[in-house]
Scaffold this motif. Structure first.
Motif, PDB file in Angstrom:
ATOM      1  N   LYS A  20     -55.641 -70.659 -36.213  1.00 55.62           N
ATOM      2  CA  LYS A  20     -55.347 -69.929 -37.445  1.00 55.62           C
ATOM      3  C   LYS A  20     -56.194 -70.523 -38.567  1.00 55.62           C
ATOM      4  O   LYS A  20     -56.224 -71.741 -38.726  1.00 55.62           O
ATOM      5  N   ALA A  21     -56.896 -69.678 -39.318  1.00 58.10           N
ATOM      6  CA  ALA A  21     -57.724 -70.190 -40.411  1.00 58.10           C
ATOM      7  C   ALA A  21     -57.601 -69.287 -41.625  1.00 58.10           C
ATOM      8  O   ALA A  21     -57.462 -68.068 -41.478  1.00 58.10           O
ATOM      9  N   GLY A  22     -57.630 -69.856 -42.802  1.00 54.84           N
ATOM     10  CA  GLY A  22     -57.530 -69.047 -44.013  1.00 54.84           C
ATOM     11  C   GLY A  22     -57.609 -69.898 -45.256  1.00 54.84           C
ATOM     12  O   GLY A  22     -58.015 -71.062 -45.208  1.00 54.84           O
ATOM     13  N   TYR A  23     -57.218 -69.311 -46.394  1.00 55.41           N
ATOM     14  CA  TYR A  23     -57.294 -70.008 -47.673  1.00 55.41           C
ATOM     15  C   TYR A  23     -55.937 -70.598 -48.054  1.00 55.41           C
ATOM     16  O   TYR A  23     -54.909 -69.952 -47.855  1.00 55.41           O
ATOM     17  N   ALA A  24     -55.961 -71.796 -48.635  1.00 53.97           N
ATOM     18  CA  ALA A  24     -54.727 -72.402 -49.125  1.00 53.97           C
ATOM     19  C   ALA A  24     -54.182 -71.517 -50.234  1.00 53.97           C
ATOM     20  O   ALA A  24     -54.939 -70.909 -50.986  1.00 53.97           O
ATOM     21  N   GLY A  25     -52.852 -71.428 -50.317  1.00 57.73           N
ATOM     22  CA  GLY A  25     -52.263 -70.630 -51.392  1.00 57.73           C
ATOM     23  C   GLY A  25     -51.976 -69.197 -51.000  1.00 57.73           C
ATOM     24  O   GLY A  25     -51.177 -68.527 -51.632  1.00 57.73           O
ATOM     25  N   GLU A  26     -52.632 -68.694 -49.952  1.00 54.03           N
ATOM     26  CA  GLU A  26     -52.305 -67.335 -49.494  1.00 54.03           C
ATOM     27  C   GLU A  26     -51.158 -67.448 -48.499  1.00 54.03           C
ATOM     28  O   GLU A  26     -50.952 -68.491 -47.892  1.00 54.03           O
ATOM     29  N   ASP A  27     -50.407 -66.353 -48.331  1.00 51.83           N
ATOM     30  CA  ASP A  27     -49.232 -66.528 -47.474  1.00 51.83           C
ATOM     31  C   ASP A  27     -49.469 -66.267 -45.994  1.00 51.83           C
ATOM     32  O   ASP A  27     -48.563 -66.455 -45.188  1.00 51.83           O
ATOM     33  N   ALA A  28     -50.667 -65.857 -45.620  1.00 49.79           N
ATOM     34  CA  ALA A  28     -50.941 -65.687 -44.190  1.00 49.79           C
ATOM     35  C   ALA A  28     -52.402 -66.043 -43.921  1.00 49.79           C
ATOM     36  O   ALA A  28     -53.247 -65.919 -44.806  1.00 49.79           O
ATOM     37  N   VAL A  81     -66.816 -67.101 -28.640  1.00 52.80           N
ATOM     38  CA  VAL A  81     -65.548 -67.377 -29.327  1.00 52.80           C
ATOM     39  C   VAL A  81     -64.989 -66.113 -29.968  1.00 52.80           C
ATOM     40  O   VAL A  81     -65.744 -65.269 -30.446  1.00 52.80           O
ATOM     41  N   GLY A  82     -63.669 -66.008 -30.021  1.00 51.80           N
ATOM     42  CA  GLY A  82     -63.028 -64.869 -30.693  1.00 51.80           C
ATOM     43  C   GLY A  82     -62.542 -63.837 -29.695  1.00 51.80           C
ATOM     44  O   GLY A  82     -63.097 -63.701 -28.615  1.00 51.80           O
ATOM     45  N   SER A  83     -61.488 -63.093 -30.056  1.00 55.69           N
ATOM     46  CA  SER A  83     -60.885 -62.187 -29.068  1.00 55.69           C
ATOM     47  C   SER A  83     -61.846 -61.080 -28.646  1.00 55.69           C
ATOM     48  O   SER A  83     -61.796 -60.617 -27.517  1.00 55.69           O
ATOM     49  N   GLN A  84     -62.746 -60.674 -29.564  1.00 57.17           N
ATOM     50  CA  GLN A  84     -63.671 -59.608 -29.173  1.00 57.17           C
ATOM     51  C   GLN A  84     -64.665 -60.073 -28.126  1.00 57.17           C
ATOM     52  O   GLN A  84     -64.874 -59.407 -27.125  1.00 57.17           O
ATOM     53  N   SER A  85     -65.268 -61.245 -28.367  1.00 61.89           N
ATOM     54  CA  SER A  85     -66.245 -61.758 -27.406  1.00 61.89           C
ATOM     55  C   SER A  85     -65.590 -62.067 -26.069  1.00 61.89           C
ATOM     56  O   SER A  85     -66.207 -61.930 -25.021  1.00 61.89           O
ATOM     57  N   LEU A  86     -64.329 -62.511 -26.126  1.00 63.42           N
ATOM     58  CA  LEU A  86     -63.632 -62.838 -24.879  1.00 63.42           C
ATOM     59  C   LEU A  86     -63.193 -61.577 -24.152  1.00 63.42           C
ATOM     60  O   LEU A  86     -63.072 -61.561 -22.933  1.00 63.42           O
ATOM     61  N   GLY A  87     -62.940 -60.508 -24.914  1.00 62.51           N
ATOM     62  CA  GLY A  87     -62.469 -59.276 -24.295  1.00 62.51           C
ATOM     63  C   GLY A  87     -63.555 -58.585 -23.496  1.00 62.51           C
ATOM     64  O   GLY A  87     -63.283 -57.729 -22.660  1.00 62.51           O
ATOM     65  N   ASP A 111     -65.942 -77.581 -31.942  1.00 59.09           N
ATOM     66  CA  ASP A 111     -67.049 -77.320 -32.856  1.00 59.09           C
ATOM     67  C   ASP A 111     -67.348 -75.825 -32.923  1.00 59.09           C
ATOM     68  O   ASP A 111     -67.455 -75.237 -33.998  1.00 59.09           O
ATOM     69  N   SER A 112     -67.431 -75.178 -31.753  1.00 57.26           N
ATOM     70  CA  SER A 112     -67.764 -73.753 -31.744  1.00 57.26           C
ATOM     71  C   SER A 112     -66.634 -72.910 -32.337  1.00 57.26           C
ATOM     72  O   SER A 112     -66.881 -71.882 -32.956  1.00 57.26           O
ATOM     73  N   ILE A 113     -65.386 -73.372 -32.182  1.00 55.60           N
ATOM     74  CA  ILE A 113     -64.247 -72.640 -32.745  1.00 55.60           C
ATOM     75  C   ILE A 113     -64.257 -72.730 -34.277  1.00 55.60           C
ATOM     76  O   ILE A 113     -64.112 -71.737 -34.981  1.00 55.60           O
ATOM     77  N   TRP A 114     -64.477 -73.937 -34.802  1.00 56.26           N
ATOM     78  CA  TRP A 114     -64.566 -74.115 -36.257  1.00 56.26           C
ATOM     79  C   TRP A 114     -65.717 -73.288 -36.821  1.00 56.26           C
ATOM     80  O   TRP A 114     -65.598 -72.629 -37.832  1.00 56.26           O
ATOM     81  N   ASP A 115     -66.841 -73.357 -36.107  1.00 60.98           N
ATOM     82  CA  ASP A 115     -68.026 -72.638 -36.552  1.00 60.98           C
ATOM     83  C   ASP A 115     -67.734 -71.141 -36.661  1.00 60.98           C
ATOM     84  O   ASP A 115     -68.099 -70.480 -37.626  1.00 60.98           O
ATOM     85  N   HIS A 116     -67.043 -70.624 -35.639  1.00 59.33           N
ATOM     86  CA  HIS A 116     -66.677 -69.207 -35.624  1.00 59.33           C
ATOM     87  C   HIS A 116     -65.760 -68.893 -36.811  1.00 59.33           C
ATOM     88  O   HIS A 116     -65.921 -67.884 -37.489  1.00 59.33           O
ATOM     89  N   ALA A 117     -64.780 -69.789 -37.045  1.00 55.23           N
ATOM     90  CA  ALA A 117     -63.835 -69.571 -38.145  1.00 55.23           C
ATOM     91  C   ALA A 117     -64.558 -69.508 -39.493  1.00 55.23           C
ATOM     92  O   ALA A 117     -64.323 -68.609 -40.287  1.00 55.23           O
ATOM     93  N   PHE A 118     -65.451 -70.467 -39.736  1.00 55.71           N
ATOM     94  CA  PHE A 118     -66.154 -70.509 -41.027  1.00 55.71           C
ATOM     95  C   PHE A 118     -67.131 -69.360 -41.182  1.00 55.71           C
ATOM     96  O   PHE A 118     -67.111 -68.633 -42.166  1.00 55.71           O
ATOM     97  N   ARG A 119     -68.018 -69.209 -40.177  1.00 55.66           N
ATOM     98  CA  ARG A 119     -69.159 -68.318 -40.358  1.00 55.66           C
ATOM     99  C   ARG A 119     -68.868 -66.856 -40.000  1.00 55.66           C
ATOM    100  O   ARG A 119     -69.398 -65.962 -40.622  1.00 55.66           O
ATOM    101  N   GLU A 120     -68.046 -66.645 -38.979  1.00 54.95           N
ATOM    102  CA  GLU A 120     -67.804 -65.257 -38.560  1.00 54.95           C
ATOM    103  C   GLU A 120     -66.560 -64.650 -39.216  1.00 54.95           C
ATOM    104  O   GLU A 120     -66.517 -63.471 -39.493  1.00 54.95           O
ATOM    105  N   CYS A 121     -65.504 -65.482 -39.386  1.00 54.22           N
ATOM    106  CA  CYS A 121     -64.232 -64.920 -39.854  1.00 54.22           C
ATOM    107  C   CYS A 121     -64.070 -65.019 -41.362  1.00 54.22           C
ATOM    108  O   CYS A 121     -63.806 -64.028 -42.034  1.00 54.22           O
ATOM    109  N   LEU A 122     -64.228 -66.245 -41.891  1.00 58.65           N
ATOM    110  CA  LEU A 122     -63.999 -66.422 -43.326  1.00 58.65           C
ATOM    111  C   LEU A 122     -65.269 -66.181 -44.138  1.00 58.65           C
ATOM    112  O   LEU A 122     -65.207 -65.972 -45.353  1.00 58.65           O
TER     113      LEU A 122
END
Length: 387
Positions: A20-28, A81-87, A111-122
């Protein structure tokens, strides 16, 4: 340039089942994706096809950090990484988890999971945001050092804080003292939190998590000769409007781990849809004539699920039930030492100081996917009152 309070902190919680990755202060969280990755050894890729350059969400393994023992003896591999690539099914793609017994064993994957979170998701630059990482209560000093090393040296994070899962759960519900029952994918952890600190001596864990229950459900369905067809193994053809025919497809190069992953995705959905914790301890005779619930599998066949709806969740309360599930014999050796949820709660609280026991009993918090099972809260409450 990092500007203190001007930019929001990034929160990452890498669990055994989902990240799970996101911004502090948001509720989800902004991004929620599986903690497993697809991996193809480059040897296989070069032989198979040079055409498919799908590197959009594939983080190439970069071994620029000093390698741990776990990273040795690996050729270059491509990680998806990610549900789309895995699907998307790929030849020779193995599904790997970074964890072994709840502790990170493969930092390359992290490392690859963090990278995906920063660069692809957020879509952020980690250099510009302070980081808050959630860690399990059982995390070792070595793990924390490795985490900090990767965050600072590779991602150049301006600031980093490692917080214990249980403490964050407690704060999230506005308490500094509570007993956190965290039912995750890989295990269940009961951790007492007092004034914002985890009391290590009171932490209890059990290997029965959501994935274990999913496996029990799969084995139980298999014993009734219900086979779950992975999503990639068939095509549905419309023969008449609203009427479909299933055509089996054959992919000989699919790995066993990918097939299992695809089946687990479906079994996990069945579990989340139909299972609920029984009000009273499960007993074969009382539940034998329970009404069936139907569930439609992706390939169009409708299955009926009866007593298993209650039996599978009851394993959380009574782990010895596992022995009655065909195919789960491997668990039988450790079954006697595994405790049910109510026992873990009592045991955890009794290891804490007498002065805070009352407060812990009065604020038990349930967290994690497994703990959100229907009726689980009511059943745990009932069992604890009876003890």
């Amino acid at each position: 340039m990092y500007g203190g309070d001007e930019v929001s902190a990034i929160v990452i919680d890498l669990g055994s089942h989902t990240c799970k990755a996101g911004y502090a202060g948001e509720d989800a969280p902004k991004a929620v994706f599986p903690s497993v990755v697809g991996a193809i050894d480059q040897m296989d890729v070069d032989e198979a096809d040079n055409g498919e350059k799908n590197s959009a969400s594939a983080a190439e393994s970069k071994n620029n950090l000093k390698n741990d023992d776990s990273d040795k003896a690996k050729g270059p591999r491509k990680l998806y990484v990610g549900s789309q690539s895995l699907g998307y099914r790929r030849d020779h793609m193995e599904v790997l988890s970074p964890f072994k017994d709840g502790i990170v064993a493969d930092w390359d994957i992290v490392d690859s999971i963090w990278d995906h979170a920063f660069r692809e998701c957020l879509l952020i630059d980690p250099k510009e945001h302070p980081m808050l990482l959630a860690e399990p209560s059982s995390n070792t000093q070595q793990q924390r050092e490795r985490t900090a090393e990767l965050m600072f040296e590779k991602y150049k994070a301006p600031a980093l804080f490692l917080a214990k899962n249980a403490v964050l759960t407690s704060f999230a519900s506005g308490r500094a003292t509570s007993l956190v029952v965290d039912g995750g994918g890989g295990s269940i952890t009961v951790a007492p939190v007092h004034d914002g600190y985890v009391l290590q001596k009171g932490v209890a864990t059990s290997p029965i998590g959501g994935e274990f229950l999913t496996d029990c459900l799969m084995k139980s369905l298999e014993s009734k000769s219900i086979m779950i067809k992975p999503r990639y193994s068939f095509r549905r053809k419309e023969i008449r409007p609203g009427e479909f025919q299933t055509v089996d497809l054959d992919f000989p190069n699919t790995t066993e781990s990918y097939k299992l992953y695809s089946q687990r995705v479906i079994a996990s959905d069945i579990k989340e849809s139909v299972c609920r914790a029984p009000d009273t301890p499960y007993d074969e005779s009382a539940y034998s004539n329970i009404p069936m619930t139907s569930y439609e599998l992706p390939d169009g066949q409708t299955i009926e699920i009866g007593a298993d709806r209650f039996k599978i969740p009851d394993i959380l309360f009574n782990p010895s039930l596992v022995q009655s599930i065909p195919g789960m014999e491997s668990f039988a050796e450790i079954a006697p030492s595994v405790r049910g949820l109510p026992q873990m709660v009592i045991e955890s609280i009794s290891k804490c100081d007498v002065d805070i026991r009352r407060e812990l009993f009065s604020s038990i918090l349930l967290a994690g996917g497994t703990a959100s099972m229907q009726q689980l809260k009511e059943r745990l409450e009932k069992d604890l009152l009876e003890v």
